[in-house]
Design a protein around this motif. Structure first.
Motif, PDB file in Angstrom:
ATOM      1  N   PRO A 185       0.004  -0.182 -36.024  1.00 13.20           N
ATOM      2  CA  PRO A 185       0.283  -0.389 -37.449  1.00 13.20           C
ATOM      3  C   PRO A 185      -0.757  -1.271 -38.139  1.00 13.20           C
ATOM      4  O   PRO A 185      -1.082  -1.054 -39.316  1.00 13.20           O
ATOM      5  CB  PRO A 185       1.667  -1.043 -37.450  1.00 13.20           C
ATOM      6  CG  PRO A 185       2.292  -0.600 -36.159  1.00 13.20           C
ATOM      7  CD  PRO A 185       1.164  -0.560 -35.190  1.00 13.20           C
ATOM      8  N   LYS A 186      -1.307  -2.256 -37.429  1.00 10.30           N
ATOM      9  CA  LYS A 186      -2.338  -3.125 -38.016  1.00 10.30           C
ATOM     10  C   LYS A 186      -3.648  -2.360 -38.200  1.00 10.30           C
ATOM     11  O   LYS A 186      -4.328  -2.503 -39.230  1.00 10.30           O
ATOM     12  CB  LYS A 186      -2.569  -4.354 -37.133  1.00 10.30           C
ATOM     13  CG  LYS A 186      -1.542  -5.449 -37.287  1.00 10.30           C
ATOM     14  CD  LYS A 186      -2.008  -6.698 -36.537  1.00 10.30           C
ATOM     15  CE  LYS A 186      -1.093  -7.885 -36.825  1.00 10.30           C
ATOM     16  NZ  LYS A 186      -1.584  -9.121 -36.165  1.00 10.30           N
ATOM     17  N   VAL A 187      -4.018  -1.562 -37.209  1.00  9.83           N
ATOM     18  CA  VAL A 187      -5.241  -0.754 -37.330  1.00  9.83           C
ATOM     19  C   VAL A 187      -5.102   0.218 -38.505  1.00  9.83           C
ATOM     20  O   VAL A 187      -6.039   0.408 -39.294  1.00  9.83           O
ATOM     21  CB  VAL A 187      -5.523   0.003 -36.020  1.00  9.83           C
ATOM     22  CG1 VAL A 187      -6.675   0.989 -36.211  1.00  9.83           C
ATOM     23  CG2 VAL A 187      -5.854  -0.978 -34.894  1.00  9.83           C
ATOM     24  N   ALA A 188      -3.919   0.815 -38.632  1.00 12.80           N
ATOM     25  CA  ALA A 188      -3.673   1.724 -39.751  1.00 12.80           C
ATOM     26  C   ALA A 188      -3.818   0.987 -41.073  1.00 12.80           C
ATOM     27  O   ALA A 188      -4.376   1.529 -42.046  1.00 12.80           O
ATOM     28  CB  ALA A 188      -2.288   2.341 -39.626  1.00 12.80           C
ATOM     29  N   ARG A 189      -3.352  -0.258 -41.142  1.00 13.21           N
ATOM     30  CA  ARG A 189      -3.470  -1.035 -42.376  1.00 13.21           C
ATOM     31  C   ARG A 189      -4.932  -1.318 -42.711  1.00 13.21           C
ATOM     32  O   ARG A 189      -5.332  -1.234 -43.882  1.00 13.21           O
ATOM     33  CB  ARG A 189      -2.689  -2.342 -42.245  1.00 13.21           C
ATOM     34  CG  ARG A 189      -2.873  -3.311 -43.410  1.00 13.21           C
ATOM     35  CD  ARG A 189      -2.656  -2.656 -44.761  1.00 13.21           C
ATOM     36  NE  ARG A 189      -1.292  -2.168 -44.905  1.00 13.21           N
ATOM     37  CZ  ARG A 189      -0.910  -1.351 -45.880  1.00 13.21           C
ATOM     38  NH1 ARG A 189      -1.794  -0.887 -46.763  1.00 13.21           N
ATOM     39  NH2 ARG A 189       0.346  -0.951 -45.965  1.00 13.21           N
ATOM     40  N   VAL A 190      -5.745  -1.634 -41.713  1.00 19.26           N
ATOM     41  CA  VAL A 190      -7.179  -1.855 -41.955  1.00 19.26           C
ATOM     42  C   VAL A 190      -7.804  -0.604 -42.563  1.00 19.26           C
ATOM     43  O   VAL A 190      -8.569  -0.681 -43.540  1.00 19.26           O
ATOM     44  CB  VAL A 190      -7.900  -2.241 -40.653  1.00 19.26           C
ATOM     45  CG1 VAL A 190      -9.422  -2.230 -40.853  1.00 19.26           C
ATOM     46  CG2 VAL A 190      -7.449  -3.619 -40.178  1.00 19.26           C
ATOM     47  N   ALA A 257       1.359  -1.558 -41.128  1.00 19.23           N
ATOM     48  CA  ALA A 257       1.894  -2.914 -41.267  1.00 19.23           C
ATOM     49  C   ALA A 257       1.461  -3.503 -42.606  1.00 19.23           C
ATOM     50  O   ALA A 257       0.475  -3.064 -43.206  1.00 19.23           O
ATOM     51  CB  ALA A 257       1.393  -3.785 -40.117  1.00 19.23           C
ATOM     52  N   GLU A 258       2.198  -4.468 -43.052  1.00 14.16           N
ATOM     53  CA  GLU A 258       1.828  -5.169 -44.275  1.00 14.16           C
ATOM     54  C   GLU A 258       0.785  -6.231 -43.938  1.00 14.16           C
ATOM     55  O   GLU A 258       0.942  -6.996 -42.987  1.00 14.16           O
ATOM     56  CB  GLU A 258       3.053  -5.823 -44.917  1.00 14.16           C
ATOM     57  CG  GLU A 258       4.064  -4.824 -45.460  1.00 14.16           C
ATOM     58  CD  GLU A 258       3.491  -3.992 -46.592  1.00 14.16           C
ATOM     59  OE1 GLU A 258       2.662  -4.520 -47.373  1.00 14.16           O
ATOM     60  OE2 GLU A 258       3.863  -2.804 -46.703  1.00 14.16           O
ATOM     61  N   GLY A 259      -0.297  -6.275 -44.697  1.00 12.56           N
ATOM     62  CA  GLY A 259      -1.337  -7.265 -44.443  1.00 12.56           C
ATOM     63  C   GLY A 259      -2.586  -6.977 -45.248  1.00 12.56           C
ATOM     64  O   GLY A 259      -2.763  -5.867 -45.776  1.00 12.56           O
ATOM     65  N   ALA A 260      -3.474  -7.957 -45.307  1.00  9.31           N
ATOM     66  CA  ALA A 260      -4.711  -7.830 -46.084  1.00  9.31           C
ATOM     67  C   ALA A 260      -5.926  -7.643 -45.182  1.00  9.31           C
ATOM     68  O   ALA A 260      -7.052  -7.815 -45.620  1.00  9.31           O
ATOM     69  CB  ALA A 260      -4.891  -9.076 -46.961  1.00  9.31           C
ATOM     70  N   TRP A 261      -5.730  -7.275 -43.945  1.00  9.02           N
ATOM     71  CA  TRP A 261      -6.850  -7.159 -43.008  1.00  9.02           C
ATOM     72  C   TRP A 261      -7.830  -6.066 -43.432  1.00  9.02           C
ATOM     73  O   TRP A 261      -7.440  -5.002 -43.897  1.00  9.02           O
ATOM     74  CB  TRP A 261      -6.334  -6.846 -41.601  1.00  9.02           C
ATOM     75  CG  TRP A 261      -5.251  -7.765 -41.140  1.00  9.02           C
ATOM     76  CD1 TRP A 261      -5.373  -9.087 -40.819  1.00  9.02           C
ATOM     77  CD2 TRP A 261      -3.872  -7.444 -40.975  1.00  9.02           C
ATOM     78  NE1 TRP A 261      -4.167  -9.603 -40.457  1.00  9.02           N
ATOM     79  CE2 TRP A 261      -3.215  -8.618 -40.540  1.00  9.02           C
ATOM     80  CE3 TRP A 261      -3.117  -6.282 -41.154  1.00  9.02           C
ATOM     81  CZ2 TRP A 261      -1.856  -8.661 -40.271  1.00  9.02           C
ATOM     82  CZ3 TRP A 261      -1.761  -6.311 -40.897  1.00  9.02           C
ATOM     83  CH2 TRP A 261      -1.151  -7.489 -40.467  1.00  9.02           C
ATOM     84  N   LEU A 262      -9.107  -6.356 -43.217  1.00 11.77           N
ATOM     85  CA  LEU A 262     -10.165  -5.396 -43.512  1.00 11.77           C
ATOM     86  C   LEU A 262     -11.051  -5.114 -42.304  1.00 11.77           C
ATOM     87  O   LEU A 262     -11.880  -4.207 -42.344  1.00 11.77           O
ATOM     88  CB  LEU A 262     -11.041  -5.920 -44.656  1.00 11.77           C
ATOM     89  CG  LEU A 262     -10.371  -6.019 -46.030  1.00 11.77           C
ATOM     90  CD1 LEU A 262     -11.262  -6.793 -47.001  1.00 11.77           C
ATOM     91  CD2 LEU A 262     -10.068  -4.636 -46.582  1.00 11.77           C
TER      92      LEU A 262
END
Length: 286
Positions: A185-190, A257-262
């Motif tokens: 989910p974090k990779v998808a958010r990036v 996932a919810e987040g501002a990661w780039l």
């Protein structure tokens, strides 16, 4: 009279039999018992032709009919396999040439591919454990994987999305870049965040796919190639999926996932995420 002769006589009588005459014209007939015996014998006789010789054997009406199941082969398709690797592994287990699976993959209609797949199997051969009859054709085998993809897609509500192909492409990137399901989910958010900002994705996995290579990294020269899968050179998503993602990756692509990661950086068997270029540089330096 033996059973074989009795059978012949009865069948001959049945072939010559006409519409019954009126009751007044009934003539003496053969006893009914003999006809019944003959019909019972006819129903219970099995003729086997072996090397030109007919062998007759009588079976009991209560004898069960034994149907032997066709032998099967088990195949496990790993998440993230490319179509080329899938064909090689199917060839090894099933015994058909990899080229036969590659040819079958070109007939999207026969495989039951969804319209948004645009006739391309990559991304739509769903991973998992399968069991196929030995007589199964390459088309039937690949079609079973597509059918399972469609079941998963229906369960996740993929078809109702405005951009289902983009979701599958992102899922394939998530599958290729994530060492564990927990990080998907974090990779998808990036990926979503970079696309929203108009940033190049700059993913090694897409470059390697375009070059037809496997590995963990690319060179500076690789990032200058003109392949449409070179996300260092071109903006946006690559033109198609780069692997066959599993359910977890599809779910992550649909619900990041919810987040501002780039950014993310690989660290042993995990990933570290950053929200700014400065953080990314610090993680890379480590």
């Amino acid at each position: 009279m033996n059973v074989e002769n009795l059978l012949r006589e009865t069948l001959a009588e049945m072939a010559d039999e006409q519409v019954p005459p009126p009751p007044a014209r009934f003539l003496p007939r053969r006893p009914a018992r003999r006809r019944g015996v003959a019909l019972a014998a006819a129903a219970s006789v099995v003729a086997l032709v072996v090397g030109g010789t007919v062998t007759v054997s009588a079976l009991s009406p209560e004898a069960p009919v034994v149907v032997r199941p066709e032998p099967t082969r088990s195949v496990t398709i790993q998440e993230g396999w490319r179509a080329a690797l899938l064909f090689d592994n199917l060839s090894r287990v099933i015994g058909e040439p990899a080229a036969a699976f590659a040819r079958a993959a070109k007939d999207g209609r026969a495989l039951g591919l969804p319209p948004y797949a645009k006739g391309r199997l990559e991304g739509f051969a769903h991973p998992g454990a399968y069991r196929f009859a030995e007589s199964a054709t390459p088309t039937e085998i690949l079609a079973a994987m597509v059918a399972r993809f469609r079941e998963t897609a229906d369960e996740l509500g993929l078809a109702s999305r405005r951009d289902p192909l983009d979701v599958v492409i992102i899922a394939s990137l998530v599958q290729a870049e994530s060492p564990t399901e927990a990080e998907m989910p974090k990779v998808a958010r990036v990926i979503h965040n970079r696309l929203a900002r108009g940033m190049r994705l700059q993913l090694d996995s897409t470059v390697l796919y375009g070059l037809g290579r496997y590995g963990a990294g690319v060179t500076v020269e690789d990032t200058k190639r003109r392949s449409p899968y070179n996300t260092y050179r071109y903006h946006g998503l690559p033109p198609g999926p780069i692997s066959n993602p599993g359910k977890a990756a599809l779910k992550a692509a649909l619900h990041p996932a919810e987040g501002a990661w780039l950014y993310f950086v690989a660290k042993r068997d995990t990933l570290e995420f950053a929200t700014s270029e400065k953080e990314f540089a610090e993680l890379t330096a480590k």
